[in-house]
Design a protein around this motif. Structure first.
Motif, mmCIF file in Angstrom:
data_model
loop_
_atom_site.group_PDB
_atom_site.id
_atom_site.type_symbol
_atom_site.label_atom_id
_atom_site.label_comp_id
_atom_site.label_asym_id
_atom_site.label_seq_id
_atom_site.Cartn_x
_atom_site.Cartn_y
_atom_site.Cartn_z
ATOM 1 N N ALA A 358 -4.904 10.710 2.945
ATOM 2 C CA ALA A 358 -3.835 10.200 3.807
ATOM 3 C C ALA A 358 -3.416 8.803 3.360
ATOM 4 O O ALA A 358 -2.223 8.471 3.345
ATOM 5 N N VAL A 359 -4.402 7.966 2.996
ATOM 6 C CA VAL A 359 -4.088 6.631 2.486
ATOM 7 C C VAL A 359 -3.312 6.739 1.175
ATOM 8 O O VAL A 359 -2.343 6.001 0.940
ATOM 9 N N LEU A 360 -3.735 7.661 0.306
ATOM 10 C CA LEU A 360 -3.014 7.858 -0.956
ATOM 11 C C LEU A 360 -1.587 8.314 -0.695
ATOM 12 O O LEU A 360 -0.641 7.873 -1.364
ATOM 13 N N GLY A 361 -1.422 9.205 0.293
ATOM 14 C CA GLY A 361 -0.075 9.635 0.647
ATOM 15 C C GLY A 361 0.774 8.485 1.171
ATOM 16 O O GLY A 361 1.966 8.381 0.853
ATOM 17 N N ALA A 362 0.149 7.605 1.978
ATOM 18 C CA ALA A 362 0.875 6.430 2.462
ATOM 19 C C ALA A 362 1.281 5.536 1.298
ATOM 20 O O ALA A 362 2.390 4.980 1.274
ATOM 21 N N GLY A 363 0.389 5.392 0.310
ATOM 22 C CA GLY A 363 0.737 4.619 -0.880
ATOM 23 C C GLY A 363 1.886 5.254 -1.636
ATOM 24 O O GLY A 363 2.773 4.555 -2.144
ATOM 25 N N GLY A 364 1.894 6.596 -1.704
ATOM 26 C CA GLY A 364 2.997 7.286 -2.366
ATOM 27 C C GLY A 364 4.312 7.080 -1.639
ATOM 28 O O GLY A 364 5.369 6.890 -2.270
ATOM 29 N N ILE A 365 4.274 7.121 -0.297
ATOM 30 C CA ILE A 365 5.497 6.878 0.479
ATOM 31 C C ILE A 365 6.007 5.466 0.233
ATOM 32 O O ILE A 365 7.211 5.226 0.091
ATOM 33 N N LEU A 366 5.066 4.504 0.172
ATOM 34 C CA LEU A 366 5.475 3.126 -0.101
ATOM 35 C C LEU A 366 6.135 3.017 -1.473
ATOM 36 O O LEU A 366 7.130 2.292 -1.646
ATOM 37 N N VAL A 367 5.599 3.742 -2.461
ATOM 38 C CA VAL A 367 6.205 3.742 -3.791
ATOM 39 C C VAL A 367 7.636 4.283 -3.717
ATOM 40 O O VAL A 367 8.564 3.715 -4.322
ATOM 41 N N LEU A 368 7.831 5.364 -2.978
ATOM 42 C CA LEU A 368 9.167 5.944 -2.874
ATOM 43 C C LEU A 368 10.139 4.999 -2.169
ATOM 44 O O LEU A 368 11.303 4.882 -2.554
ATOM 45 N N ILE A 369 9.643 4.320 -1.113
ATOM 46 C CA ILE A 369 10.513 3.377 -0.409
ATOM 47 C C ILE A 369 10.918 2.233 -1.330
ATOM 48 O O ILE A 369 12.081 1.829 -1.391
ATOM 49 N N LEU A 370 9.933 1.710 -2.056
ATOM 50 C CA LEU A 370 10.236 0.621 -2.979
ATOM 51 C C LEU A 370 11.132 1.106 -4.110
ATOM 52 O O LEU A 370 12.015 0.375 -4.583
ATOM 53 N N GLY A 371 10.894 2.344 -4.567
ATOM 54 C CA GLY A 371 11.781 2.904 -5.583
ATOM 55 C C GLY A 371 13.206 3.036 -5.075
ATOM 56 O O GLY A 371 14.173 2.767 -5.807
ATOM 57 N N ALA A 372 13.344 3.432 -3.808
ATOM 58 C CA ALA A 372 14.682 3.523 -3.220
ATOM 59 C C ALA A 372 15.318 2.139 -3.112
ATOM 60 O O ALA A 372 16.527 1.978 -3.332
ATOM 61 N N ASN A 373 14.506 1.138 -2.749
ATOM 62 C CA ASN A 373 15.032 -0.230 -2.703
ATOM 63 C C ASN A 373 15.527 -0.670 -4.074
ATOM 64 O O ASN A 373 16.595 -1.281 -4.211
ATOM 65 N N LEU A 374 14.724 -0.383 -5.098
ATOM 66 C CA LEU A 374 15.124 -0.765 -6.453
ATOM 67 C C LEU A 374 16.390 -0.011 -6.862
ATOM 68 O O LEU A 374 17.288 -0.579 -7.514
#
Length: 873
Positions: A358-374
């Protein structure tokens, strides 16, 4: 894995180069790797080597891979790439704000992903430090569903060894000893693991230092030589300062001399599965010399550790277990006893696998959000460069030339972001290792290594792709006239605006998912903290003393020491009351046995009910702060010695048993039958002190007065007078114990409120991690919304100015501008709620007192998401 990675990079080179130099390059790197012991330097070595190989491939020209004779063309292409990279660097230097935000975005996203992946990989995915760990299993007895993790007898193990399905089976059990040097003073309490001869060979691990155990027969004795002990690496470092000459020395365990014959590897951490579900780690390893075949079949004393033969046909293990269980069940009147297995890996990490993923999934979601920001930033920047793209297209720039221009900036940003991501991932891994060290098994193995470094690189590639796809498509597909037209309109593009809006909706939905998850865990934590543990946690200190050794041979000897130390503790200034027990609440460490209630015979199981049993002294209930519902607590004289052993006047039961067996409230005076022959009256009823967690437990508890069934593991509780700090009693407590016996160790010193806090460590850690990711997601998605709304304002400046000049109300203008942001937030919230439903089901097993679709949590998360708009509307 490293060799495969380098060979993969070498595919960028021509075949003749790979065949001529590839093997030498790989072997040279392997030599450098072995010569570099530091983990961080190894990561730097891998990153440097990989980058040089990529640059070398670019220098040789990708065209040379397709045509070996076109070397001039390859050199020209490399020159073009270098020129584009230099120009991209200059452009980024002229926009330091954008460059800093973009590099920071890549670094934070890849660093967070690399750190979480390193933790999950080390704990869940990496092989355990044993030989063929997936072939190792624990075997347990299931006592008719009442007690599924029951100990085996030595007879069970002897029967299991007769089946070819198992390569080997060892009896294993844990213990506690007072460990000291040759002087016998300064004892410390350590955990031990005792196994049948050859159990370390069964596991497939040899000591890193020393020869290991001497050969011994199953029924052998040590005769004239000292028993032998192998030390855990951490105990060797702490007790002997990592002195290699410790091998061959004598140490004392419970006053008996043992010879140190080895030190285990640093990463070795064998935890024996517990009958209560919590794995127990050990500090010292001993050989268990017993005649297993002649052990009492009714006496469950062992866990069985077995290695399944690799050639075992399917179903053979189950048939072996069923055959053995049937033979044992005859002794229990064919009640349906069965044996079952659980893999060594699953037993150790089964409870943490889902939270970590679940923590890894949260990290993946954060990556996607930051990727969307970029991606949003890069789209905005590509819009600003629309004129340049259109001019170059109009001047005849080829699609390949425009592709290099489009890729140059993302490539420079990716390289800089990867450097920052590696540093952040390394620091984040250290921080997570410290955070989970007390709650996650194998935490000592968590390091930032090659896997974490490759995860960072993968995160960088993913984020760079998300951020660069839009600009690349824009540069490659730009039409000269259309591009110039867009430039005259301020870089406005309907497709770009739609892409930005879609990215923001995705960010909001993912952020809301994390917010809902954190909210559910917060509500769970609030529910757990508000639970009544069944005793008063204030102003009390606890400690453990293992009363073992040559001085304490009989039960009266142990009891005399317990009573003497209890009187000494009661005499300490500031102590209001004190007592002892064989186990404390929230410890998962007591005995279970069957009881019956003769006046209210069971309608189901004629053998009674399985309960948790405690042996407690007088004064223990008052010191613990237990609450009496009816009757009385134990008093001096409620248990006395006789020629036949200890005789008790009665027992105390908890409110769970009282409600179940005495529903009319007449529990005091009722009878309880235990240990087959003892039938004792109920002296009192107490609120149940929670044993396994702060949540209510359906298993009843029975309290016996000491010295009934004396236990050498003694947990003392001392309650202080008002205004006295419990921790201030520790020096006096140590003096009391040392005055009685300097070879006894005081350990597990904690306050009662500290015990409750430790029991909430797992839920609290889940909440902290989820909160960090949710807060980051909230801020980042808010930045995405801000970017879209601010971009709209910039493009509508002329329109807004005209409307103000014509007398439009400011509040109406604000609402019109914010309308886009609100619509995007609502769309993201709708999607986020749907996604949260699935995420809530995933974490449902961690929740307490709250449902996955809790309305309060959903409303609170939505309010947090929309809070920036509320004051403006």
């Amino acid at each position: 894995m490293l060799r495969r990675w380098l060979r993969l990079l070498l595919l960028l080179y021509p075949r003749d180069f790979r065949e001529g130099y590839g093997r030498d390059l790989v072997e040279t790197f392997a030599d450098q790797w072995r010569a570099t012991p530091d983990r961080l330097r190894r990561v730097a070595l891998l990153a440097r080597t990989s980058w040089r190989l990529v640059l070398g491939a670019m220098a040789d020209g990708m065209g040379e891979w397709r045509d070996r004779d076109s070397r001039d063309e390859g050199g020209e292409r490399m020159g073009r790439w270098i020129t584009e990279l230099r120009q991209a660097t200059r452009r980024l230097m002229r926009a330091p704000g954008f460059a800093a935000v973009a590099v920071g975005t890549i670094a934070v996203a890849s660093g967070a992903w690399g750190a979480t992946y390193a933790v999950v990989s080390n704990v869940v995915l990496d092989d355990m430090p044993f030989g063929e760990p997936d072939e190792l299993v624990w075997i347990w007895r299931d006592y008719w569903g009442d007690f599924p993790r029951g100990w085996l007898s030595g007879y069970d193990i002897a029967l299991l060894r007769q089946h070819d399905a198992f390569e080997a089976v060892a009896g294993v059990r844990t213990g506690r000893v007072n460990f000291s040097d040759a002087s016998g003073n300064g004892a410390v309490d350590v955990r031990t693991l005792l196994g049948s001869p050859g159990y370390l060979d069964l596991i497939g691990v040899r000591p890193a230092l020393g020869p290991g155990f001497s050969p011994a027969d199953e029924t052998g004795t040590w005769d004239d030589v000292h028993p032998e002990v192998i030390l855990r690496h951490s105990l060797w470092v702490e007790a002997f300062a990592a002195d290699p000459s410790v091998v061959g020395r004598s140490v004392f365990l419970n006053g008996e001399p043992y010879t140190v014959v080895g030190v285990m590897p640093e990463d070795f951490d064998l935890r024996q599965g517990s009958s209560l579900g919590t794995a127990v780690d050990a500090d010292a390893y001993l050989t268990l010399l017993v005649d297993l075949a002649n052990e009492d079949v009714y006496s469950g004393s062992f866990a069985a550790l077995a290695r399944i033969d690799g050639s075992t046909p399917p179903g053979a293990v189950m048939r072996a277990l069923e055959s053995t269980a049937a033979e044992i069940d005859v002794h229990f009147n064919d009640r349906g006893l069965r044996l079952w297995t659980v893999g060594l890996r699953d037993d150790l990490i089964g409870e943490v696998r889902r939270p970590l993923f679940a923590v890894l999934g949260a990290g993946g979601i954060l990556v996607l959000i930051l990727g969307a920001n970029l991606a949003t930033l890069m789209l905005a920047r590509s819009s600003e460069q629309a004129d340049s793209a259109a001019v170059r297209a109009a001047l005849g720039a080829t699609r390949g030339s425009r592709l290099r221009t489009a890729l140059a900036e993302p490539l420079v940003l990716a390289v800089l972001g990867a450097a920052g991501g590696l540093a952040l991932a390394w620091a984040g891994t250290l921080g997570l290792q410290r955070a989970v060290s007390d709650t996650v098994p194998r935490a000592n193995e968590i390091t930032f290594g090659i896997g974490g470094g490759l995860a960072v690189i993968a995160g960088v590639v993913l984020i760079a792709m998300l951020g660069g796809l839009g600009p690349v498509a824009r540069w490659v597909a730009v039409r000269p006239l259309a591009g110039l037209g867009e430039g005259r309109r301020g870089g406005y593009s309907v497709r770009a605006e739609r892409a930005r809006a879609a990215l923001v909706v995705a960010q909001v939905s993912m952020a809301l998912t994390l917010l809902v998850g954190a909210g559910l865990l917060l509500r769970t934590m609030q529910g757990l903290v508000g639970q009544d543990p069944g005793f008063d946690v204030a102003e009390a200190i606890t400690f453990r003393v293992g009363i073992r050794g040559t001085t304490y041979v009989t039960a009266p000897d142990v009891m005399a020491a317990q009573v003497a130390m209890l009187e000494g503790v009661r005499g300490i200034s500031g102590v209001a009351s004190a007592g002892f027990s064989n186990a404390l609440p929230l410890s998962e460490n007591t005995n279970q046995f069957q009881v019956d209630f003769p006046d209210y015979p069971a309608t189901g199981d004629e053998n009674g009910e399985l309960v948790d049993g405690f042996v407690v002294s007088d004064g223990y209930a008052e010191a613990l702060g237990m609450r009496l519902q009816a009757g009385r607590f134990f008093e001096p004289g409620d248990a006395v010695w006789s020629e036949e052993g200890a005789v008790a006047r009665g027992v105390i039961i908890d409110d769970v048993l009282a409600a179940r067996w005495f529903p009319s409230g007449e529990a005091v005076g009722g009878r309880v039958a235990l240990f087959e022959s003892d039938t004792l009256p109920v002296l009192g009823v107490v609120d149940q002190p929670r044993l396994y967690s702060v949540e209510a437990d359906d298993r009843g508890q029975v309290f016996l007065p000491a010295p009934m069934r004396v236990r050498s593991d003694t947990r003392f509780v001392a309650r202080t007078r008002p205004g006295v700090d419990p921790s201030s009693l520790l020096p006096a407590i140590r003096r009391v114990v040392n005055d009685r016996d300097a070879g006894l160790a005081v350990s597990e010193v904690r306050t009662l409120d500290g015990i409750v806090e430790e029991s909430l460590g797992g839920p609290r850690l889940n909440l902290r991690l989820a909160s960090v990711f949710a807060l980051a997601a909230l801020v980042l998605s808010g930045l995405g919304l801000y970017g879209v709304v601010s971009g709209t304002v910039v493009r509508r400046r002329r329109e807004i100015g005209l409307r103000v000049a014509l007398g439009a109300e400011p509040a109406r203008l604000v609402r019109s501008v914010l309308g886009l942001g609100v619509r995007l937030a609502i769309a993201g919230a709708v999607i986020g709620i749907a996604v949260s439903w699935g995420a809530g089901r995933w974490i449902a097993s961690f929740l307490f007192g709250v449902q996955p679709l809790d309305p309060v949590t959903l409303a609170g998360s939505a309010a947090a998401r929309f809070s920036p708009f509320i004051p403006m509307m």
